[in-house]
Design an enzyme around this catalytic site. Structure first.
Site, PDB file in Angstrom:
ATOM      1  N   LYS A 197     -12.306   5.464   0.956  1.00 56.72           N
ATOM      2  CA  LYS A 197     -11.357   5.523   2.076  1.00 56.72           C
ATOM      3  C   LYS A 197     -10.890   6.954   2.301  1.00 56.72           C
ATOM      4  O   LYS A 197     -10.833   7.437   3.437  1.00 56.72           O
ATOM      5  CB  LYS A 197     -10.154   4.592   1.795  1.00 56.72           C
ATOM      6  CG  LYS A 197     -10.514   3.115   1.932  1.00 56.72           C
ATOM      7  CD  LYS A 197      -9.472   2.159   1.372  1.00 56.72           C
ATOM      8  CE  LYS A 197     -10.000   0.718   1.440  1.00 56.72           C
ATOM      9  NZ  LYS A 197      -9.149  -0.289   0.853  1.00 56.72           N
ATOM     10  N   ASP A 216      -3.165  -2.173   7.201  1.00 55.86           N
ATOM     11  CA  ASP A 216      -3.944  -3.284   6.649  1.00 55.86           C
ATOM     12  C   ASP A 216      -3.658  -4.579   7.418  1.00 55.86           C
ATOM     13  O   ASP A 216      -4.421  -5.538   7.340  1.00 55.86           O
ATOM     14  CB  ASP A 216      -3.549  -3.523   5.184  1.00 55.86           C
ATOM     15  CG  ASP A 216      -4.602  -3.061   4.194  1.00 55.86           C
ATOM     16  OD1 ASP A 216      -5.787  -3.042   4.564  1.00 55.86           O
ATOM     17  OD2 ASP A 216      -4.219  -2.733   3.058  1.00 55.86           O
ATOM     18  N   GLN A 244      -3.641  -0.608  -2.324  1.00 54.81           N
ATOM     19  CA  GLN A 244      -4.903  -1.257  -2.691  1.00 54.81           C
ATOM     20  C   GLN A 244      -4.629  -2.510  -3.526  1.00 54.81           C
ATOM     21  O   GLN A 244      -3.867  -2.474  -4.492  1.00 54.81           O
ATOM     22  CB  GLN A 244      -5.787  -0.260  -3.472  1.00 54.81           C
ATOM     23  CG  GLN A 244      -7.162  -0.765  -3.801  1.00 54.81           C
ATOM     24  CD  GLN A 244      -8.047  -0.968  -2.567  1.00 54.81           C
ATOM     25  OE1 GLN A 244      -7.899  -0.302  -1.557  1.00 54.81           O
ATOM     26  NE2 GLN A 244      -8.963  -1.910  -2.648  1.00 54.81           N
TER      27      GLN A 244
HETATM   28  N1  GUN Z   1      -8.686  -5.031  -1.673  1.00 55.43           N
HETATM   29  C1  GUN Z   1      -9.828  -5.576  -1.201  1.00 55.43           C
HETATM   30  N2  GUN Z   1      -9.883  -5.461   0.149  1.00 55.43           N
HETATM   31  C2  GUN Z   1      -8.743  -4.822   0.526  1.00 55.43           C
HETATM   32  C3  GUN Z   1      -8.242  -4.408   1.787  1.00 55.43           C
HETATM   33  O1  GUN Z   1      -8.835  -4.610   2.854  1.00 55.43           O
HETATM   34  N3  GUN Z   1      -7.029  -3.774   1.753  1.00 55.43           N
HETATM   35  C4  GUN Z   1      -6.357  -3.552   0.593  1.00 55.43           C
HETATM   36  N4  GUN Z   1      -5.179  -2.948   0.666  1.00 55.43           N
HETATM   37  N5  GUN Z   1      -6.805  -3.937  -0.595  1.00 55.43           N
HETATM   38  C5  GUN Z   1      -7.998  -4.559  -0.617  1.00 55.43           C
END
Ligand code: GUN
Length: 284
Positions: free
Chosen positions: A53, A120, A97
């Site tokens: 990311k 998100d 995350q």
């Molecule tokens: N863990 C797995 N997929 C995601 C996501 O799309 N966002 C976040 N914050 N954590 C994740």
């Protein structure tokens, strides 16, 4: 039939080129889109996702920062960092995350993020807006899946869609987006009685469970579009999805690979949401 591969890397790069132009235009006016990622603990997969990311931000002319905490950090320290980021004008998106260590109540942490920075789309307001079909931050993975359909011209109106998995991150928002697009949606999960019978009816099949080889070619309707959201690590270190790719590609009309399918699109749509947030902040 051998399915057409839906290439998330290629589609992601195409979309990101446009985002980069928009980010540069915004930066020229004094606002550089900024994303802050919080990671708690030492989950190896999460570390890789966070690094990807942050790298994607750098390639797209975004500002990014990561805040990494040990698994035993005080919850209050993470909440204090979120409060600081909420007030930071350089930051337009905050991502915590998941999964968080068990000690954490993920709901409390996610609700601490300012709604305007919830890129998100996991806060209750965003979930509610999504259900009502109002503008909101769409959770990145289902948003990316919708871009595959749009780009490949795969029709959704009146189609039978089956979503396997009912998570807050993928299954539930995915079902909602497909419903809004006019599909007839079935959500299957661990208690579903005859998974194969449901899957065999699907024109659109989304696998989002996290179980290697859950969906085989025999469970797929000929000509279906199959989207594999699973990311599973095999004993030999290789990644694979929830769909048995070799047998599925002989039956489906479209299929996403793992890796190189949904994964890059999730990150791409995180950039999309962060950019949108920055554009809103700049015009406020
Ligand atoms: N863990 C797995 N997929 C995601 C996501 O799309 N966002 C976040 N914050 N954590 C994740």
């Amino acid at each position: 039939m051998t399915a057409k591969i839906l290439d998330g890397k290629a589609l992601g790069q195409k979309l990101r080129a446009g985002f980069r132009q928009r980010a540069e235009a915004l930066a020229a006016q004094g606002t550089r889109p900024g994303l802050s990622v919080i990671l708690v603990g030492d989950d190896a997969a999460s570390r890789v996702y966070v690094r990807n990311k942050v790298n994607a931000c750098a390639q797209t002319c975004f500002h990014s920062e990561q805040h990494i905490y040990p698994a035993d950090v005080e919850v209050s320290a993470v909440l204090a960092k979120i409060a600081e980021l909420n007030a930071d004008p350089k930051i337009h998106g905050i991502l915590v995350q998941l999964p968080l260590p068990r000690r954490f109540d993920a709901g409390t942490v996610l609700e601490a993020i300012a709604p305007a920075k919830d890129v998100d789309g996991f806060r209750a307001e965003n979930v509610g807006a999504l259900i009502q079909g109002q503008p909101c931050f769409i959770p990145c993975t289902p948003y990316g899946v919708m871009k595959f359909f749009e780009d490949a011209g795969i029709p959704l109106k009146g189609q039978e869609a089956v979503v396997v998995g009912r998570s807050n991150i993928v299954g539930k928002p995915m079902a909602m987006l497909l419903m809004h697009a006019g599909a007839t949606v079935t959500v299957c999960h661990s208690q579903t009685r005859d998974l194969q019978a449901h899957c065999r009816r699907a024109d659109i099949l989304i696998a989002a469970v996290g179980k290697t080889g859950l969906i085989t070619g025999a469970m797929i309707k000929p000509g279906a579009a199959v989207i594999d959201v699973g990311i599973n690590r095999l004993a030999d270190g290789k990644l694979c999805g929830d769909v048995d790719f070799a047998s599925a590609r002989e039956v489906a009309a479209f299929i996403t690979p793992v890796p190189g399918g949904v994964g890059p699109m999730t990150i791409t749509m995180l950039l999309a949401n962060t950019l949108e947030s920055a554009e809103r902040a700049a015009s406020a």
